[in-house]
Scaffold this motif. Structure first.
Motif, PDB file in Angstrom:
ATOM      1  N   ILE A 128      -0.600  11.908  14.287  1.00 26.45           N
ATOM      2  CA  ILE A 128       0.216  12.321  13.141  1.00 26.45           C
ATOM      3  C   ILE A 128       0.994  11.138  12.592  1.00 26.45           C
ATOM      4  O   ILE A 128       1.097  10.947  11.380  1.00 26.45           O
ATOM      5  N   GLY A 129       1.534  10.306  13.487  1.00 29.96           N
ATOM      6  CA  GLY A 129       2.278   9.128  13.049  1.00 29.96           C
ATOM      7  C   GLY A 129       1.421   8.158  12.258  1.00 29.96           C
ATOM      8  O   GLY A 129       1.839   7.633  11.225  1.00 29.96           O
ATOM      9  N   ILE A 130       0.195   7.941  12.714  1.00 31.46           N
ATOM     10  CA  ILE A 130      -0.717   7.024  12.018  1.00 31.46           C
ATOM     11  C   ILE A 130      -1.086   7.578  10.648  1.00 31.46           C
ATOM     12  O   ILE A 130      -1.099   6.844   9.650  1.00 31.46           O
ATOM     13  N   VAL A 131      -1.359   8.882  10.579  1.00 36.42           N
ATOM     14  CA  VAL A 131      -1.697   9.501   9.294  1.00 36.42           C
ATOM     15  C   VAL A 131      -0.523   9.392   8.317  1.00 36.42           C
ATOM     16  O   VAL A 131      -0.702   9.037   7.149  1.00 36.42           O
ATOM     17  N   LEU A 132       0.677   9.688   8.781  1.00 31.93           N
ATOM     18  CA  LEU A 132       1.841   9.590   7.901  1.00 31.93           C
ATOM     19  C   LEU A 132       2.099   8.156   7.468  1.00 31.93           C
ATOM     20  O   LEU A 132       2.454   7.899   6.312  1.00 31.93           O
ATOM     21  N   LEU A 133       1.919   7.226   8.373  1.00 34.12           N
ATOM     22  CA  LEU A 133       2.120   5.823   8.025  1.00 34.12           C
ATOM     23  C   LEU A 133       1.083   5.341   7.017  1.00 34.12           C
ATOM     24  O   LEU A 133       1.369   4.478   6.194  1.00 34.12           O
ATOM     25  N   ALA A 134      -0.109   5.908   7.068  1.00 37.77           N
ATOM     26  CA  ALA A 134      -1.155   5.536   6.119  1.00 37.77           C
ATOM     27  C   ALA A 134      -0.760   5.891   4.691  1.00 37.77           C
ATOM     28  O   ALA A 134      -1.245   5.267   3.740  1.00 37.77           O
ATOM     29  N   LEU A 135       0.138   6.865   4.530  1.00 38.88           N
ATOM     30  CA  LEU A 135       0.598   7.237   3.189  1.00 38.88           C
ATOM     31  C   LEU A 135       1.326   6.093   2.493  1.00 38.88           C
ATOM     32  O   LEU A 135       1.424   6.081   1.271  1.00 38.88           O
ATOM     33  N   VAL A 136       1.836   5.157   3.261  1.00 33.88           N
ATOM     34  CA  VAL A 136       2.534   4.013   2.674  1.00 33.88           C
ATOM     35  C   VAL A 136       1.535   3.076   2.007  1.00 33.88           C
ATOM     36  O   VAL A 136       1.827   2.474   0.975  1.00 33.88           O
ATOM     37  N   PHE A 137       0.327   2.982   2.559  1.00 33.13           N
ATOM     38  CA  PHE A 137      -0.651   2.010   2.081  1.00 33.13           C
ATOM     39  C   PHE A 137      -1.743   2.611   1.211  1.00 33.13           C
ATOM     40  O   PHE A 137      -2.240   1.960   0.297  1.00 33.13           O
ATOM     41  N   ILE A 138      -2.155   3.852   1.521  1.00 33.97           N
ATOM     42  CA  ILE A 138      -3.194   4.509   0.737  1.00 33.97           C
ATOM     43  C   ILE A 138      -2.688   5.872   0.301  1.00 33.97           C
ATOM     44  O   ILE A 138      -1.653   6.345   0.782  1.00 33.97           O
ATOM     45  N   GLY A 139      -3.401   6.539  -0.544  1.00 31.98           N
ATOM     46  CA  GLY A 139      -2.967   7.855  -1.017  1.00 31.98           C
ATOM     47  C   GLY A 139      -1.865   7.700  -2.042  1.00 31.98           C
ATOM     48  O   GLY A 139      -1.939   6.843  -2.918  1.00 31.98           O
ATOM     49  N   PRO A 140      -0.809   8.504  -1.947  1.00 33.69           N
ATOM     50  CA  PRO A 140       0.249   8.455  -2.951  1.00 33.69           C
ATOM     51  C   PRO A 140       1.129   7.193  -2.874  1.00 33.69           C
ATOM     52  O   PRO A 140       1.935   6.954  -3.759  1.00 33.69           O
ATOM     53  N   GLN A 141       0.989   6.404  -1.838  1.00 34.64           N
ATOM     54  CA  GLN A 141       1.749   5.168  -1.628  1.00 34.64           C
ATOM     55  C   GLN A 141       3.254   5.397  -1.769  1.00 34.64           C
ATOM     56  O   GLN A 141       3.944   4.725  -2.532  1.00 34.64           O
ATOM     57  N   THR A 142       3.743   6.345  -1.014  1.00 36.93           N
ATOM     58  CA  THR A 142       5.163   6.674  -1.026  1.00 36.93           C
ATOM     59  C   THR A 142       5.825   6.185   0.260  1.00 36.93           C
ATOM     60  O   THR A 142       5.196   6.120   1.309  1.00 36.93           O
ATOM     61  N   LEU A 143       7.086   5.857   0.168  1.00 36.89           N
ATOM     62  CA  LEU A 143       7.818   5.379   1.346  1.00 36.89           C
ATOM     63  C   LEU A 143       8.132   6.508   2.334  1.00 36.89           C
ATOM     64  O   LEU A 143       8.573   6.257   3.446  1.00 36.89           O
ATOM     65  N   TRP A 144       7.901   7.758   1.931  1.00 35.09           N
ATOM     66  CA  TRP A 144       8.085   8.874   2.854  1.00 35.09           C
ATOM     67  C   TRP A 144       7.136   8.768   4.039  1.00 35.09           C
ATOM     68  O   TRP A 144       7.368   9.368   5.087  1.00 35.09           O
ATOM     69  N   GLY A 145       6.094   8.000   3.909  1.00 31.37           N
ATOM     70  CA  GLY A 145       5.170   7.789   5.008  1.00 31.37           C
ATOM     71  C   GLY A 145       5.801   7.079   6.192  1.00 31.37           C
ATOM     72  O   GLY A 145       5.312   7.151   7.314  1.00 31.37           O
ATOM     73  N   LEU A 146       6.928   6.406   5.937  1.00 24.32           N
ATOM     74  CA  LEU A 146       7.625   5.722   7.033  1.00 24.32           C
ATOM     75  C   LEU A 146       8.195   6.703   8.051  1.00 24.32           C
ATOM     76  O   LEU A 146       8.547   6.319   9.161  1.00 24.32           O
ATOM     77  N   VAL A 147       8.256   7.972   7.689  1.00 26.30           N
ATOM     78  CA  VAL A 147       8.666   9.009   8.636  1.00 26.30           C
ATOM     79  C   VAL A 147       7.703   9.026   9.819  1.00 26.30           C
ATOM     80  O   VAL A 147       8.056   9.431  10.923  1.00 26.30           O
TER      81      VAL A 147
END
Length: 66
Positions: free
Chosen positions: A16-35
């Motif tokens: 789950i952590g890796i998937v959420l962190l991937a949001l920072v780099f791919i997808g919507p590219q939001t900083l919420w992925g740092l969660v």
């Protein structure tokens, strides 16, 4: 700091952590992925503060009696 996160729980948290962190780099590219750093850190350390507050433990052979 006693471990309270079991093996399966740690694997799920890391995923789950890796998937959420991937949001920072791919997808919507939001900083919420740092969660995603939170479940990744708890998976790495093997300790979850929320589990301690709730009195939970997912380690095998370490079940609490009510």
């Amino acid at each position: 700091m006693t471990r309270n996160v079991g093996t399966l729980d740690r694997i799920l948290r890391a995923g789950i952590g890796i998937v959420l962190l991937a949001l920072v780099f791919i997808g919507p590219q939001t900083l919420w992925g740092l969660v995603g750093l939170v479940p990744l850190a708890t998976a790495f350390v093997g300790f979850c503060p929320a589990y301690r507050l709730l009195g939970l433990c997912t380690l095998a052979g370490n079940r609490r009696k009510a």
